[in-house]
Write an enzyme that holds these catalytic residues in place. Structure first.
Site, short mmCIF file in Angstrom:
data_model
loop_
_atom_site.label_atom_id
_atom_site.label_comp_id
_atom_site.label_asym_id
_atom_site.label_seq_id
_atom_site.Cartn_x
_atom_site.Cartn_y
_atom_site.Cartn_z
CD GLU A 74 -2.79 1.03 2.51
OE1 GLU A 74 -2.76 0.07 3.30
OE2 GLU A 74 -3.42 2.07 2.71
NE ARG A 299 3.37 -7.59 10.55
CZ ARG A 299 2.73 -6.81 9.67
NH1 ARG A 299 1.61 -7.22 9.12
NH2 ARG A 299 3.20 -5.64 9.35
CE LYS A 309 2.81 0.24 4.98
NZ LYS A 309 2.49 0.04 3.55
P1 ATP Z 1 0.70 -1.79 8.10
O1 ATP Z 1 2.01 -1.31 8.69
O2 ATP Z 1 -0.30 -0.71 7.96
O3 ATP Z 1 0.19 -3.06 8.71
P2 ATP Z 1 1.69 -3.34 5.98
O4 ATP Z 1 3.02 -3.45 6.65
O5 ATP Z 1 0.78 -4.50 5.93
O6 ATP Z 1 0.93 -2.12 6.59
P3 ATP Z 1 1.56 -3.26 3.13
O7 ATP Z 1 2.02 -2.19 2.23
O8 ATP Z 1 0.13 -3.64 3.10
O9 ATP Z 1 1.97 -2.77 4.55
O10 ATP Z 1 2.46 -4.53 2.94
C1 ATP Z 1 2.77 -5.06 1.67
C2 ATP Z 1 3.07 -6.52 1.79
O11 ATP Z 1 4.14 -6.73 2.68
C3 ATP Z 1 1.89 -7.27 2.36
O12 ATP Z 1 1.72 -8.46 1.60
C4 ATP Z 1 2.28 -7.56 3.76
O13 ATP Z 1 1.69 -8.75 4.19
C5 ATP Z 1 3.79 -7.66 3.66
N1 ATP Z 1 4.41 -7.30 4.94
C6 ATP Z 1 4.21 -6.16 5.63
N2 ATP Z 1 4.90 -6.18 6.79
C7 ATP Z 1 5.57 -7.35 6.83
C8 ATP Z 1 6.44 -7.97 7.77
N3 ATP Z 1 6.79 -7.37 8.91
N4 ATP Z 1 6.93 -9.19 7.48
C9 ATP Z 1 6.60 -9.79 6.33
N5 ATP Z 1 5.78 -9.27 5.40
C10 ATP Z 1 5.25 -8.07 5.65
MG MG Z 2 -1.16 -4.21 4.76
#
Ligand code: ATP
Ligand code: MG
Length: 606
Positions: A74, A299, A309
């Site tokens: 996103e 994650r 974020k």
């Molecule tokens: P937020 O911080 O709002 O939860 P997000 O980290 O999920 O947002 P996105 O831009 O939606 O941010 O993430 C893009 C992709 O990266 C998604 O498929 C998400 O599952 C993956 N992702 C995000 N954070 C992690 C993490 N800590 N470890 C592994 N994958 C991640």
């Molecule tokens: Mg997300």
């Protein structure tokens, strides 16, 4: 700090020996699309990770005849090391199975998303070494299709326009232990719903006044199925669609269908979406469209930092750090500026593997990945962080010797260079003790030490500031017969220290970094506290004027070096000026925290 330059430079143990679930490294491509990844070393390799196993099974059972993944950020912030895990996973899965991986921006929230983030995300994915070719997609490109699908669901009696306010919707939803209540608008006729939804699109209603909701089950044990919102009214400009829309689909109504439109086979996401899967399935089933398989994995969490974020944005906005690319940030651009290499980050991601259960990885594992990489490739140089002047009294005043130094003991092809030696030098303050403790093998009054690539010197006299009593200079003698590090009479010295010739030194600013937070999990906060309470006040130390060897006048922004005995340093890409480099410490030679802990344990035993 080590007393001998040849001490191993990586931390204790190879993380690869200990981390469970490491995924196989990149092998040659499989012979056919249906085969699992394999290569000559197949026998010695760890088994497939659970996602690879699912894919292999799907290919064998015929559920899919190809592999197509996507990375779906996103664009509401910069990418962090957690995203790197997802990027590496999705792109390497595609690579291993001769498939494809898309880059898709899930841009459904116009108020938080910006073009700047799109640009930065693309730069970071590319820097990590991945290529989405012409497959750069945006959920916003599907807005018209999503709208049509929403209309279809209304026509099927599966969606309705609801006039409850956001607060009322929350109230009606119930809780994990209590069922929800039907909205009073749930049984509107198809005609009325079609009319209202169209007028929502035309902009007749103010923000928050109406939503379109899926008609599923207000009593479902899964809260996501209690008539979730599909569309909300939001008079906001979108970074790509401009003012074309004043209703926007929710993430949940967008994500699964976007995967479906792109023909994604394996939609890999983090564990918190497990509960959303039944909803995605419901939409795809009701719309009778192509159905990807969703797989959830844990994650990445890392100690001493945060992966949210929202929090990273707060740190930037409130100026607790110097921007998204502050070298203390866990962002990809922060790590890049700090001096991390894409290879180290990719190796790190391979090392930690993928799992189905949440866990926290020790920051040491990430640090070891960059140590290991830079140990192989970084040229060695000498620089002094906290200088102490040394005058070699029996060395001729006007003499300069060009001594030969090895650029990289790990890589003979890196060659040698000349380092000037003269009567006046700088050594590290820490390498001298007036009153040396046991096992201190460096310089002390009357003691002899080896200067790296040069001679043995003996400390003859200590000169102090008359007022403060601080040691400001050492008067030493050298033994001309010890050039190259050995004494002809066989006498031994235990310590070897680094040095820089004072008149030849280049002056550099050096920035030493430590953990951004002082607590392993800064989000573990007692009531009334804040993660900000755990910001490490010593996460940055600036040493404005460090003498470093003159060969570094050639250093270019982004170049990485090992400063012998000190650590790995990278020329800052933002603040360096010609002739006045700024060095960021990427990482120390060994994990000093672990060392301190060991020492403390040792002290406790005594
Ligand atoms: P937020 O911080 O709002 O939860 P997000 O980290 O999920 O947002 P996105 O831009 O939606 O941010 O993430 C893009 C992709 O990266 C998604 O498929 C998400 O599952 C993956 N992702 C995000 N954070 C992690 C993490 N800590 N470890 C592994 N994958 C991640
Ligand atoms: Mg997300």
């Amino acid at each position: 700090m080590s007393d001998h330059p040849s001490e191993p430079t990586s931390g204790p143990g190879n993380p690869r020996d200990t981390a469970a679930g490491a995924s196989p490294s990149k092998g040659s491509p499989p012979a056919s699309r249906h085969d699992p990844p394999q290569d000559d070393e197949a026998k010695t390799k760890p088994s497939l990770n659970f996602i690879e196993q699912i894919i292999v099974d799907d290919l064998q059972s015929g559920r899919f005849d190809r592999v197509h993944t996507r990375f779906p950020p996103e664009p509401n912030g910069y990418l962090h090391i957690g995203h790197a895990k997802s990027i590496v996973l999705n792109f390497t899965l595609a690579e291993k199975f001769n498939g494809l991986c898309n880059l898709r921006f899930d841009d459904t929230n116009p108020t938080k998303e910006e073009e700047e983030y799109v640009r930065a995300i693309k730069e970071d994915v590319r820097w990590l070494g991945f290529d989405w070719e012409d497959r750069e997609f945006y959920a916003s490109d599907y807005f018209e299709q999503l709208y049509e699908w929403a209309v279809l669901l209304i026509k099927k009696g599966k969606a309705y326009v609801c006039d409850l306010s956001p607060e009322e919707i929350r109230e009606y939803r119930g809780t994990l232990t209590e069922p929800g209540k039907d909205s009073p608008y749930r049984n509107r006729s198809v005609e009325e719903n079609l009319d209202l939804f169209e007028r929502m699109r035309r902009g007749e209603f103010p923000d928050g006044s109406r939503t379109l909701r899926a008609k599923i089950d207000m009593r479902s044990p899964n809260l996501n199925l209690r008539d979730p919102v599909m569309y909300r009214v939001l008079h906001a400009r979108h970074h790509r669609t401009g003012d074309r829309w004043c209703i926007y689909p929710t993430y949940d109504f967008t994500h699964g269908q976007s995967d479906s439109i792109e023909g994604i086979t394996h939609s890999i996401c983090t564990l918190e979406f497990e509960n959303h899967r039944p909803l995605y399935d419901w939409y795809l089933d009701q719309l009778e469209i192509y159905h990807p398989r969703q797989i959830e994995f844990a994650r990445l969490n890392l100690t001493y930092t945060v992966m949210s974020k929202r929090i990273l944005l707060e740190l930037v906005r409130e100026k607790h750090v110097d921007g998204w690319d502050d070298p203390r940030m866990p962002t990809i651009c922060g790590l890049r500026r700090r001096g991390y290499t894409p290879e180290a980050i990719r190796n790190f991601c391979a090392t930690i593997g993928v799992a189905k259960f949440d866990s926290t990885i020790d920051m040491v594992v990430l640090e070891n990945a960059i140590r290991e990489d830079l140990n192989r490739r970084a040229p060695r140089v000498m620089g002094v962080l906290r200088p102490l002047k040394v005058v070699i009294e029996n060395y001729p005043e006007d003499r300069v010797e060009e001594l030969e130094a090895i650029n990289n003991p790990e890589d003979p092809s890196a060659g040698r260079r000349k380092v000037p030696f003269s009567r006046e030098l700088y050594i590290e303050r820490d390498d001298f003790r007036e009153d040396p403790p046991k096992k201190f093998y460096r310089l002390a009054p009357g003691r002899e030490v080896r200067l790296r690539y040069a001679y043995f010197i003996r400390c003859e006299q200590v000169i102090k500031d008359e007022q403060t009593g601080e040691v400001i200079e050492l008067r030493c003698s050298y033994d001309p017969a010890t050039l190259g590090g050995k004494a002809p009479d066989g006498r031994k010295v235990k310590g070897t220290i680094h040095w820089v010739s004072a008149p030849h030194a280049l002056r550099a600013e050096v920035r030493l970094y430590d953990h951004l937070f002082s607590k392993p999990n800064p989000l573990d906060v007692p009531d009334g506290g804040s993660y900000l309470d755990y910001l490490n006040p010593n996460s940055l130390e600036v040493l404005p004027d460090c003498p470093v060897e003159p060969s570094l006048s050639q250093a270019q922004p982004g170049d990485r070096y090992q400063f012998e005995r000190l650590g790995y340093f990278c020329v800052d890409t933002r603040d360096s000026a010609p002739g006045k480099p700024v060095f960021n410490r990427v990482v120390t030679l060994r994990d000093t925290w672990a060392k301190i802990e060991r020492q403390q344990k040792g002290n406790a035993r005594r």
